[in-house]
Design a protein around this motif. Structure first.
Motif: not given
Lengths: 257, 336
Positions: B86-88, B220-221, B82, B271
């Motif tokens: 960058x994808x939940x 990466x955020x 994830x 999270x």
């Protein structure tokens, strides 16, 4: 030498999107990168950051291996892309702390010095009060300042910023240019791409003017933003307002023959 | 403030670890007969009968250990993927490795190879996972571009599903077919310590690769370019994440069957508790995954004590509505 590139070219899909660019920066300057959409401004910045393959030489304060050592480059140059999206809604202090990554040992935690630098960077950008706020809860202008604080925390001599003023209101735009000026006074160099001609002519001491991947002019605004060059590069007519610091160039109309 | 945040995360990890050990011991004790596992520690008193000791060591211990480690690797790899994508909605099954591990097991069951010796089934499942890693690597190419890798994973999953259906289709023996279907549901029942010894090195090695991605995931955020400009080697991070997941989850599936949704649900629930930071999410997701599967595995014993309710069924029944809720939430946030 702070930054130099010589014969810099970039090929994308067989097309030369950056053509033989050469320039040198040998003292701290606020350099405006101007040119129409698609002129290659972002490509030039990404090549300077070794984010894309290029040919030619780039030298960052003696570092000339074309970004083979990413971490060494990250200690010398900070990069601020146009995109302001942060993919997870982390708090502002954590975002600014990311600027310390190049200075931290591989698996080390953030030190007291890191925290001190982060706080100072946030204070300098006037965002210290947002330290514990989630990034998504801030306004566009506040977000822009937090992201710049991240580049300050990186403690580099050069900052490369891709259209940092886009989407900001005039007060924020002026504030940002003032802040860049204060960085120059502190001995840093800032290369910033802009679409706003008055802002560029008023605040930058040097303009790199680009069109179709080539560098058309490299001079102070009074020369590089002349009526003739603005017509040639943007196809617009401009009015030049005299100002104490220098001329302010204002776009007026699309050029008609 | 930063220090207190650090304490919060430390406190959260400690809390989860305690909960994990409590559930581990409940899992050891719970069954058709309750056996206090602590009595094993004071064995000198000779309180436990030989039979009770046997149940504890040979039946319940491998079951609890597998639930713990399989859950941990699923939670950890979900959190890494994830963060990387960058994808939940990303989860370990995305790479197609677990489908191929299942396929390997199905082939073993269909051909009767599974009955030849104790570890024949997990070994051939492991071989299936290994083939998938090689296929994934050759399909995604040297660059290991993340989008290509995911698309390759989707293609591999589809192919594995088709081949599994083909085998079920060809299966003349209805008992073999039922056995295959049951195996695919995922379970920790009837696993021995040799299953633990077979899978544990892979799970630990895969987890070891994954845990090193933390700081890069934080960077990466701010997107690929910024992460790279911060000195993060993105190629290396992608390889660590993909191979760590493939090795760890491949081995987990080989001994437990396909257990879905742990890697999706656990990181998402935890999270907000770590301030959304991807690096902080990794260790707590490992604990969380272990807790989730230990609890679910106790759950199947409590809900229908007499029958063999499959763990994968329970996690899917909990997971699917959650997945739908997550989709709706993500869509709402995107304003669609």
């Amino acid at each position: 030498m702070i930054l130099s590139c010589n014969g810099l070219s970039v090929l994308t899909g067989g097309k030369e999107v950056l053509k033989n660019i050469s320039f040198e920066v040998d003292k701290p300057q606020l350099i405006g990168l101007l040119g129409p959409n698609g002129a290659g401004k972002s490509t030039l910045m990404r090549a300077l950051m070794s984010l894309i393959p290029f040919s030619g030489q780039i030298n960052h304060q003696g570092l000339s291996d074309g970004g083979a050592d990413q971490n060494a480059l990250a200690q010398k140059v900070a990069y601020l892309p146009q995109e302001r999206k942060v993919h997870w809604d982390i708090c502002c202090r954590d975002i600014v702390m990311l600027g310390r990554i190049p200075h931290q040992p591989k698996f080390g935690r953030s030190s007291d010095e890191d925290r001190r630098i982060v706080l100072a960077a946030m204070q300098q950008m006037g965002v210290a009060e947002f330290a514990d706020r989630p990034y998504d809860s801030l306004s566009g202008g506040e977000q822009a300042r937090v992201l710049i604080a991240r580049t300050l925390a990186q403690k580099t001599d050069v900052i490369i910023a891709d259209e940092p003023t886009s989407g900001l209101d005039p007060a924020y735009q002026i504030e940002m240019m003032q802040m860049f000026r204060s960085l120059i006074d502190a001995g840093k160099t800032v290369l910033v791409s802009l679409h706003d001609l008055p802002l560029a002519s008023n605040w930058c001491e040097r303009i790199l003017l680009m069109k179709d991947g080539a560098l058309i002019a490299d001079a102070p605004p009074v020369e590089a933003m002349s009526t003739a060059l603005m017509q040639q590069v943007f196809g617009i007519s401009v009015a030049v307002l005299p100002d104490a610091k220098g001329p302010i160039v204002v776009p007026v109309d699309k050029y008609r023959k | 403030m930063n220090n207190s945040e650090g304490l919060n995360i430390f406190g959260l990890s400690a809390g989860l670890a305690v909960l994990m050990f409590v559930l581990f011991f409940v899992s050891l004790g719970w069954g058709q007969v309750w056996i206090n596992p602590f009595l094993l520690l004071v064995d000198g008193a000779g309180i436990l009968s030989k039979g009770e000791k046997l149940i504890l060591m040979e039946i319940r211990l491998p079951r609890a250990l597998l639930a713990l480690f399989v859950g941990a690797i699923l939670g950890l790899s979900g959190a890494v993927l994830q963060g990387l994508l960058r994808n939940p909605l990303a989860e370990p099954g995305l790479l197609g490795i677990s489908s191929w591990a299942s396929l390997g097991a199905v082939v073993a069951l269909y051909t009767g190879f599974a009955g030849l010796f104790d570890l024949a089934l997990p070994l051939s499942a492991l071989a299936g996972a290994g083939i998938a890693v090689l296929l994934l690597h050759s399909l995604a190419g040297r660059r290991a571009d993340i989008l290509t890798t995911i698309l390759a994973g989707v293609a591999l999953t589809t192919l594995a599903a088709a081949l599994t259906s083909l085998i079920l289709n060809l299966s003349k023996n209805p008992f073999a077919a039922i056995e295959i279907v049951f195996w695919m549901m995922g379970s920790f029942v009837d696993r021995s310590m040799s299953h633990v010894w077979l899978s544990l090195p892979f799970i630990l090695f895969g987890g070891g690769l994954l845990i090193f991605t933390g700081r890069a995931l934080d960077a990466l955020t701010l997107g690929h370019d910024v992460a790279s400009s911060l000195g993060v080697n993105l190629k290396k991070v992608q390889l660590l994440a993909i191979f760590g997941t493939a090795i760890g989850v491949g081995a987990a599936t080989a001994v437990a069957g396909a257990i879905g949704f742990v890697g999706l649900v656990v990181p998402h629930l935890l999270r907000p508790l770590v301030g959304n930071r991807p690096s902080q999410l990794l260790p707590v997701s490992a604990f969380g995954g272990a807790i989730f599967l230990l609890a679910a595995d106790i759950g199947v014993r409590v809900i229908l004590p007499g029958q063999d309710l499959k763990l994968g069924v329970v996690t899917a029944i909990i997971g699917t509505p959650f997945f739908i809720w997550l989709l709706v939430k993500v869509r709402r946030r995107a304003g669609l």
